[in-house]
Design a protein around this motif. Structure first.
Motif, short mmCIF file in Angstrom:
data_model
loop_
_atom_site.label_atom_id
_atom_site.label_comp_id
_atom_site.label_asym_id
_atom_site.label_seq_id
_atom_site.Cartn_x
_atom_site.Cartn_y
_atom_site.Cartn_z
N LYS A 184 1.00 -1.04 -0.32
CA LYS A 184 0.04 -0.01 -0.28
C LYS A 184 1.07 0.88 0.11
O LYS A 184 1.64 0.88 0.51
CB LYS A 184 -0.70 -0.21 0.81
N LEU A 185 0.47 2.58 -0.17
CA LEU A 185 1.31 3.79 -0.61
C LEU A 185 0.38 4.38 0.24
O LEU A 185 -1.07 4.97 -0.31
CB LEU A 185 1.18 3.79 -2.40
N ASP A 187 -4.85 6.33 1.76
CA ASP A 187 -4.55 5.50 1.04
C ASP A 187 -4.58 6.04 -0.57
O ASP A 187 -5.32 5.78 -0.57
CB ASP A 187 -5.10 3.90 0.89
N THR A 201 -2.90 3.95 -2.87
CA THR A 201 -2.55 2.56 -3.80
C THR A 201 -3.09 2.63 -5.02
O THR A 201 -2.62 3.31 -6.59
CB THR A 201 -2.16 1.55 -2.93
#
Lengths: 473, 200
Positions: B70-71, B106, B108
């Motif tokens: 996750k980014l 998040d 992502t």
């Protein structure tokens, strides 16, 4: 979007005039295996006392506080290195402080010294800087420099600062340089000029007689930057002494007026938020409205193509000193040419040319002591010392070397520092048979830009002949 | 020579304090430096094996999430701030304008859909302690306009070009819990071409 309040845009004011009384610098080199740092610092301070025909002890008797520029403790493996040097200079128990702002450390040390005098705290202050970059293996040195980037977000990526810096070069190369072969040659001309000027400087550690092709064919460091586009990694020391008017004239008959301002921007090049371009006095509202049309991709400011810190340092300093147009009002500049391309970027940040047109400063010949297109004096010679590419980049000393060099021109004593055969012999360097004076004729005003990394800190110092001020106090 | 497990130093947090365990600062003798031309002593080497201990503080969620694929970024949600709605990547714990805590978000999917190269550089050089294969392809990654900053990273697969679409990859097997757990690859890269330990 970054916005400034009116209070943040106050024009800095010195509470009384400040003067540069004398300057000095050591020999600069890649390594001094048999010389301690204190010896180089004493060389610089002794040169400053010689310059005003005093003994070091006589000159020291005027100093009230000391501001030391020493960027990297970890290079020297010595915390409080400033205290070591202060002791060895015999300046205890005077008040002293260390200044660390990366590549701008030298300029920042002077910024602090000037403010001390302007406020009345001191009548005479020493700004002295040095760097010791030879006492670790080069790859460890590159790692240590990369620690000046964000250690969580950038440093682990290769441990190589050039990688974080050169992305700006790449963007400028694509957007404003348009990847043109002619622009590549203009970049190379900066290296040819500065390394060539360094040949006339016995203090310089990187003099070379080279051609544009030599630069373009030198090994790639990080495209489009090649080895000869990049500055030196040096060891050495430089200093300047600033005073109030009365003290300055006790030390010398012809001190120079000094103004200095600073700007900053994010340590992480990636963290740049958009903003309106702060305009310098020679720029007009609306001037950049079509910049992105002329240069597709130039829609972000400062983006990766400009140094906001340099722009703001000039923004404040020009208004402090009354500079409207740097090319008209100044006679010589020393810029922070860490890389050929960042030198060109700085021409725009400080208003020598508008954004997008920095290359013209070189191509027109204005940046040369003698304009190669006309064989007449250049309009605003840049880096006759050789700059960081040809003379040195001993980080903590660099900004002070630049200020010293500008001073030599305005004092009309450049030849005295750079010509004597005895100095070339003492430094173990061969004086070129075609040695030529680079003294800028009738220089009355000059500027030095001291700059850190991707532009986290920048100072803009302006020196003037006190009889040629642009603005009343 | 890499250290064995017995030679390594580890640190835990116990009762709110750092607790080192294992081996730290292996002593190596200093050596004299002589001038080979004169035979005279010039100085000494000072070898030293140091381990720094470092807190991620409020950024820990970012570095921990990388290993989970996750980014994370952060967003200012302060109604009274001019920067409300701005997403910061690199992650900022606090909004730089109002200095109120920014909310972890998040990004992502946003990165998968919108990441592209703002600038790049390819370098054959590195500093000591580098672990990336050379040449290193540094990329600066821009996302959509909600993300007001640009992220520095590395392009692991593909050739960099300004404006080129790229996809994040994550070191989900044996993560290092550093920024090295995040890299990017050119759009269209197959999972089988990813470096060891990385997944989309």
């Amino acid at each position: 979007m970054i916005k400034f309040s009116e209070k943040q845009l106050k024009i800095p004011k010195l509470m009384r005039p400040v003067y540069l009384a004398t300057v000095g610098m050591s020999k600069f080199d890649r390594a001094f295996p048999e010389t301690r740092t204190e010896e180089l610092c004493i060389d610089a301070l002794t040169a400053a006392s010689d310059f005003v025909n005093m003994t070091p002890a006589e000159l020291k008797s005027y100093i009230h506080t000391c501001y030391y520029g020493h960027f990297a403790d970890h290079f020297g493996d010595q915390l409080l290195g400033e205290a070591v040097i202060h002791d060895r200079l015999g300046l205890d128990p005077l008040g002293t402080i260390g200044v660390k702002t990366g590549g701008a450390t030298g300029g920042s040390a002077m910024w602090e010294a000037v403010k001390a005098v302007a406020s009345g705290y001191s009548d005479c202050a020493l700004a002295l800087g040095w760097e010791r970059m030879d006492e670790v293996p080069t790859d460890e040195g590159n790692h240590l420099i990369s620690c000046a980037a964000d250690k969580d977000w950038e440093t682990p990526l290769g441990h190589i600062y050039t990688g974080y810096y050169a992305v700006m070069a790449q963007r400028y190369w694509k957007i404003f340089g348009k990847e043109e072969e002619s622009f590549r040659k203009t970049m190379a001309e900066v290296a040819v000029k500065n390394r060539g000027y360094a040949r006339m400087n016995p203090h310089a550690h990187g003099p070379m007689k080279i051609t544009v092709d030599d630069v373009i064919n030198s090994p790639i460091v990080a495209a489009p930057l090649r080895a000869l586009d990049c500055c030196l990694m040096s060891v050495g020391a430089a200093c300047g002494i600033v005073c109030d008017e009365k003290t300055a004239y006790e030390i010398t008959n012809n001190p120079l007026r000094i103004y200095i301002a600073a700007g900053s921007h994010t340590l992480r090049v990636a963290d740049r938020r958009n903003m309106k371009i702060p305009l310098l006095p020679n720029e007009k509202p609306g001037q950049y409205d079509n910049l992105a049309k002329e240069f597709p991709g130039a829609d972000r400011y400062p983006g990766f193509t400009g140094f906001l810190a340099a722009r703001m340092a000039a923004w404040y300093a020009y208004r402090m000193a009354g500079v409207v147009d740097p090319t008209d009002d100044l006679d010589v500049v020393e810029l922070h040419d860490a890389f050929t391309i960042s030198d060109i970027q700085t021409y725009e940040d400080i208003g020598i040319r508008p954004y997008g047109q920095g290359r013209d400063y070189i191509e027109s010949g204005d940046a040369y002591v003698i304009n190669p297109n006309t064989n007449k004096p250049g309009a605003l010679p840049s880096n006759p010392s050789g700059g960081l590419i040809g003379c040195m980049h001993a980080v903590g000393a660099t900004g002070l070397m630049q200020i010293a060099e500008i001073g030599y021109h305005i004092w009309n004593r450049w030849d005295e520092i750079h010509e004597p055969q005895e100095k070339w012999d003492a430094f173990g360097r061969e004086k070129p048979s075609d040695w030529t004076s680079l003294q800028v004729k009738d220089a009355n005003r000059g500027l030095a830009i001291s700059h850190a990394g991707v532009g986290s800190h920048v100072t803009c110092t302006i020196l003037m002949n006190p009889n040629k001020l642009l603005k009343e106090d | 020579m890499p250290k064995t497990d017995d030679e390594k130093g580890y640190v835990d947090v116990v009762n709110g304090r750092y607790k080192p365990r294992g081996t730290f600062h292996v002593i190596e003798k200093n050596q004299p430096i002589f001038n080979k031309d004169t035979g005279k002593l010039a100085g000494v080497t000072n070898p030293r094996d140091m381990t720094y201990i470092h807190s991620y503080g409020g950024e820990a969620i970012f570095f921990e999430s990388l290993g989970k694929g996750k980014l994370m970024a952060s967003r200012c949600d302060n109604e009274k701030c001019d920067s409300k709605g701005s997403i910061f990547e690199p992650f900022r714990i606090y909004c730089p304008d109002c200095l109120r805590k920014a909310k972890p978000v998040d990004i992502t999917e946003k990165a998968r859909k919108t990441a592209k190269i703002h600038s790049f550089i390819i370098t054959e050089r590195s500093g000591a302690f580098n672990t990336l294969p050379k040449p290193i392809k540094f990329v600066n990654v821009e996302f959509d306009e909600e993300v007001v900053t640009i992220l520095m990273s590395v392009l692991s697969v593909g050739e960099p070009e300004i404006g080129k679409k790229i996809i994040p990859i994550f070191r989900t097997k044996s993560p290092t819990y550093t920024i090295m757990d995040l890299m990017f690859v050119a759009e269209g890269t197959k999972e089988s071409d990813l470096p060891d330990g990385f997944t989309f």
